[in-house]
Each structure stands twice: as structure tokens, then as C-alpha cells.
Design a protein around this motif. Structure first.
Motif, PDB file in Angstrom:
ATOM      1  N   VAL A  13     -85.630  29.117  74.158  1.00 28.39           N
ATOM      2  CA  VAL A  13     -85.521  27.490  73.288  1.00 28.39           C
ATOM      3  C   VAL A  13     -86.338  28.158  71.698  1.00 28.39           C
ATOM      4  CG1 VAL A  13     -87.225  25.726  72.627  1.00 28.39           C
ATOM      5  CG2 VAL A  13     -86.700  26.126  75.260  1.00 28.39           C
ATOM      6  N   ARG A  65     -89.373  28.650  69.793  1.00 30.35           N
ATOM      7  CA  ARG A  65     -90.701  28.489  71.340  1.00 30.35           C
ATOM      8  C   ARG A  65     -92.237  29.107  71.317  1.00 30.35           C
ATOM      9  NH1 ARG A  65     -91.269  33.151  75.346  1.00 30.35           N
ATOM     10  NH2 ARG A  65     -90.394  34.394  74.751  1.00 30.35           N
ATOM     11  N   TYR A 103     -93.283  26.191  69.204  1.00 27.13           N
ATOM     12  CA  TYR A 103     -94.470  25.821  70.382  1.00 27.13           C
ATOM     13  C   TYR A 103     -95.278  26.075  70.908  1.00 27.13           C
ATOM     14  CZ  TYR A 103     -89.415  22.633  69.441  1.00 27.13           C
ATOM     15  OH  TYR A 103     -88.982  21.947  68.441  1.00 27.13           O
ATOM     16  N   ILE A 159     -95.998  19.912  66.929  1.00 22.24           N
ATOM     17  CA  ILE A 159     -94.775  19.591  67.288  1.00 22.24           C
ATOM     18  C   ILE A 159     -92.873  18.761  67.237  1.00 22.24           C
ATOM     19  CG2 ILE A 159     -93.159  19.209  69.289  1.00 22.24           C
ATOM     20  CD1 ILE A 159     -95.840  19.583  71.486  1.00 22.24           C
ATOM     21  N   ALA A 160     -93.746  18.106  66.590  1.00 18.56           N
ATOM     22  CA  ALA A 160     -92.334  16.730  66.560  1.00 18.56           C
ATOM     23  C   ALA A 160     -92.139  17.457  64.420  1.00 18.56           C
ATOM     24  CB  ALA A 160     -92.657  15.434  65.463  1.00 18.56           C
ATOM     25  N   ARG A 173     -89.812  20.933  65.162  1.00 23.56           N
ATOM     26  CA  ARG A 173     -88.622  20.778  65.489  1.00 23.56           C
ATOM     27  C   ARG A 173     -88.028  20.034  64.939  1.00 23.56           C
ATOM     28  NH1 ARG A 173     -84.295  20.460  66.505  1.00 23.56           N
ATOM     29  NH2 ARG A 173     -83.169  19.751  67.794  1.00 23.56           N
ATOM     30  N   ILE A 189     -87.118  23.508  62.403  1.00 26.13           N
ATOM     31  CA  ILE A 189     -86.014  24.135  63.018  1.00 26.13           C
ATOM     32  C   ILE A 189     -84.123  23.412  62.845  1.00 26.13           C
ATOM     33  CG2 ILE A 189     -85.532  25.318  64.820  1.00 26.13           C
ATOM     34  CD1 ILE A 189     -88.593  25.381  65.795  1.00 26.13           C
ATOM     35  N   ALA A 190     -85.029  21.994  62.978  1.00 29.02           N
ATOM     36  CA  ALA A 190     -83.615  20.938  62.687  1.00 29.02           C
ATOM     37  C   ALA A 190     -82.929  21.736  61.182  1.00 29.02           C
ATOM     38  CB  ALA A 190     -83.292  19.607  63.074  1.00 29.02           C
TER      39      ALA A 190
END
Length: 438
Positions: free
Chosen positions: A95, A98, A101, A192-193, A196, A199-200
Motif C-alpha cells: 500500500v 504503508r 499508516y 489516517i485521512a 491519505r 499522498i494524493a
């Protein structure tokens, strides 16, 4: 002497002594002696100071503090923490991001088994920084998750600071401990959001790499062998309180016993690990108790001088809503956090804040959770947030204070959002204590 003069003498004196570099414990002790001599009748007041100071350290509610510290130190030094991270590593596979995360997931679990934010941050840094650096992660993707997740130990039970806050503010320690569980999990989900989103926006911040993909059977085995047994510790600390079968002190003792049993079953309970755990726990506990010893009579001197009642009358004299007053208290904590440690902040503000919270009609357990979140914020606020310096010590070579602070900024915003949610929906924090109380 007018109340504002008394408050200036006591509070201002402590700030001046700490600014001069005097240790916090001795700053409180020195001002306490001045206060009892001025307001409580000379040497008779000093005798009362000694009686109150000794009584403050012999209270039963402080027993969980060293026990929670021993539990976390044993979990780290016996290698149980590494087993959890290895299992999560198998499950996440290739992932993107990762390791970030895994930092949040493993750090959140470790927070429920530790109780110390500094230990949590140091452990995550020592485990994750070398591997994340080797894989080409950008600094903010390394330091942000470690710093923020390390602070979760302040709110997720068993929180050592929650025990101290409950003891000093005369709150139900068990209710305060379990009240932080749901907000802590929500905060981890926010983290975590954030990862994300980062990374986006910048896929190169956490480069992907080929990783051996474990089979479903291997993942299940890793979780069953290395993660599921840790539920014994979580049940011993949180479950026993929720079920009403144990007090916080008893659950802390059961938590230590559970870690010892697991370490024994995994054959990693060595004499070296026990000595390191006890030594680390003793050092931190002694520091905390010294500060409590020096500050134990501060609230009494403040009340006896008339400063507390004067401050309350002054605060209540403003024609503002209770929530504006709550915002003012939060701002005070955040500003103090830029220059002081968390125990000193609690000692300085609780004598005024707790009576004020009662006058404003807020639930004291709910406010305790809000205050813990504010104290967590203060750990990451420059220039003197303790976790900033811990992160500089375990971070990538050449890391500066500014880089650490910038990496922490999005996660600090998550804490502000959670405080707003708790203000709008107090049941988020009060649901479990009400359930445990029937």
C-alpha cells in the motif's frame, strides 16, 4: 492584599522562577513557602505546608502512575511492540505510504498499552525513522505521523496524565480514563485521512516499493499470534474498568501482570528487560512526583489568599457565553504550552479552571477530556513542546525545530476539529463513562 495582587505574587513568582531556570518542583515549593508565610501566618503555615505535601503523595489515586509506566516500558523492552509492527507490516503489503499508516495503526495500539506520550514517540521514532528514511519518505511524512500518534498516549487509556489530572482535580479517574477512548480512536482516524490526502497531493512524499505480499493465511496467523493476544492487556486496563470489576489502580496492576504473562509466553521476559523497564519507570515517576510534591499546596495557598475567588468573580463578570469562556481557557493552555510542561500547566490552571467549569455548568469529565486534548496540543507547540525535541532526537539527521513544527501542523488541526466536535456533541466523550456507570 487585593486578590489580583495575591494572584500576581503567586502566579507571577512561579513564572519568574521558571524563567530563571529553576526546576519546576522547586519553583512551586519556593512560592508555596512565600505564600504560606505571607497568607497563612508564618511558621505555622510552613508546618501545614509540610503536612499537605506529604499527604498529596500518599493518596491511593496516584498508584496507577508508576504501574502504567512499568507496563509501557515492559511492552517496549521485551520486544512485544516489535511483534505488533511486524504483523501490521505483513497485512499492509505494498500500500502506498504503508509505513506512515503503520505508524498510526501501531502507535495507536501502543498508546493503549503504554500511557506515556514521550515513550510512545521515542519508540515509534526509533522503529520507523530508519526504515522510512531508507525508503525515501519526505521528512513531513516521517515526522508528522510519529509526532501526532505519539501524543495519542495522552488521551487513549491508560493515560498517565489522565490519572494525574483526575487525582489533582478530584475527578473520577476511571470515568476520565475511559472517556478518552472514543475521542482517541476518532483522532487516529483523522490522522489516517491526513496521510491519505498528503499522498494524493504528492505521491512522491511516500514512494511505493515492491513488497512481498503475504497470503491471507499468513496475515491471519500474524494477527492471531502477535496482535490478538495484546487484547488481554487492553481488557485488563480498559475492560475491567468498563465492567466495573476493578478500580483504575487495580486495572493498572492487572495490566502489568498481563504484559508479564505475555512476555513470559513469548519467552522474551529477560532480566535485562525487567531492569531497563524498572529504571525507566522510576526516573519518570520520580520526576512527576517531585513536581506534585512542590505544587501540592499551591491551590490551597491560592484559595486562602483570596486569589481563586477573585479570579472566578472576575471571569464570571464578563458578559460572554460559557463557550467563549471555554475558548479562553483553551487559548490559555495553548499559550502556556509554548513555554511550560504539562504538569506545570495543570498545577497552575486547575485551581481556577475546575471551579470555573462547575460555575459554567460544564460536565467535569467532558472538560477533563478537552483539557487533555489541549495538553496534547501543547506537546507539539513551539518553542518548548516536549515531543518536538523528542522528535528532533529520533528524526532524520539534520532535522530542525521548524521542520518538525511544520510536519505537525496538519495533525494539530485535526485536534482542533476534534475539540469542536466534542463541544458540539459531548456524548462522544461521555458515552462510555455513562455506560460503565449504568
Amino acid at each position: 492584599m487585593e486578590w489580583w495582587e495575591a494572584a500576581g505574587l503567586l502566579v507571577g513568582g512561579i513564572l519568574v522562577l521558571m524563567a530563571l531556570g529553576l526546576p519546576v518542583a522547586f519553583a512551586f515549593l519556593g512560592i508555596n513557602i512565600v505564600g504560606v508565610v505571607v497568607f497563612m501566618g508564618g511558621m505555622a503555615g510552613v508546618d501545614q505546608l509540610v503536612d499537605n505535601a506529604s499527604g498529596a503523595l500518599t493518596t491511593f489515586t496516584l498508584v496507577p502512575v508508576p504501574l502504567f509506566m512499568i507496563m509501557g516500558e515492559l511492552f517496549f523492552h521485551t520486544g512485544l511492540a516489535m511483534r505488533v509492527f511486524d504483523a501490521l507490516d505483513k497485512c499492509l503489503g505494498a500500500v502506498p505510504g504503508r509505513l506512515s499508516y503503520m505508524t498510526v495503526g501501531g502507535g495507536t495500539l501502543f498508546a493503549t498499552l503504554s500511557g506515556s506520550s514521550m515513550a510512545n514517540t521515542a519508540m515509534l521514532g526509533s522503529l520507523m525513522v530508519p526504515e522510512m528514511t531508507r525508503r525515501g519518505y519526505k521528512k513531513h511524512m516521517i515526522m508528522g505521523p510519529i509526532l501526532s500518534t505519539g501524543g495519542l498516549a495522552m488521551i487513549i487509556p491508560p493515560s498517565t496524565l489522565a490519572v494525574l489530572l483526575g487525582s489533582l482535580a478530584r475527578l473520577d479517574v476511571g470515568a476520565l480514563l475511559i472517556a478518552g477512548l472514543v475521542p482517541g480512536i476518532i483522532l487516529a482516524a483523522f490522522y489516517i485521512a491526513v496521510i491519505r490526502i498528503q499522498i494524493a497531493r504528492d505521491p512522491d512524499a511516500a514512494p511505493g516499493y515492491a513488497a512481498e505480499r503475504a497470503s491471507a493465511g499468513e496475515m491471519a496467523r500474524a494477527l492471531l499470534v502477535n496482535v490478538a493476544p495484546m487484547g488481554l492487556v487492553v481488557f485488563a486496563v480498559i475492560g475491567l474498568i468498563l465492567l466495573g470489576w476493578a478500580t483504575p489502580t487495580e486495572s493498572a496492576a492487572f495490566g502489568v501482570l498481563a504484559v508479564v504473562i505475555l512476555a513470559g509466553l513469548y519467552r522474551c521476559l529477560t532480566l535485562e528487560a525487567i531492569v531497563k523497564a524498572l529504571t525507566g519507570s522510576l526516573a519518570v515517576t520520580a520526576m512527576m512526583f517531585m513536581i506534585i510534591l512542590g505544587s501540592s499546596t499551591f491551590s490551597q495557598v491560592l484559595a486562602f489568599s483570596g486569589a481563586t475567588s477573585g479570579l472566578l468573580g472576575f471571569a464570571m463578570g464578563f458578559d460572554v457565553s460559557p463557550y467563549m469562556m471555554l475558548l479562553a481557557m483553551l487559548l490559555i493552555l495553548i499559550v502556556l504550552g509554548m513555554f511550560m510542561d504539562q504538569l506545570s500547566m495543570m498545577m497552575l490552571t486547575l485551581p481556577v479552571f475546575i471551579p470555573l467549569v462547575g460555575s459554567l455548568g460544564f460536565d467535569p469529565i467532558w472538560f477533563g477530556v478537552i483539557m487533555l486534548l489541549a495538553l496534547e496540543l501543547s506537546l507539539a507547540t513551539p518553542p518548548f513542546g516536549m515531543l518536538l525535541f523528542v522528535m528532533m532526537g529520533v528524526g532524520p539527521p539534520g532535522t530542525t525545530l521548524g521542520e518538525v513544527a511544520r510536519a505537525a501542523a496538519p495533525y494539530i488541526a485535526c485536534t482542533f476539529i476534534l475539540i469542536a466536535l466534542l463541544t458540539a456533541f459531548p456524548g462522544i466523550a461521555l458515552f462510555l463513562p455513562r455506560l460503565a456507570g449504568g
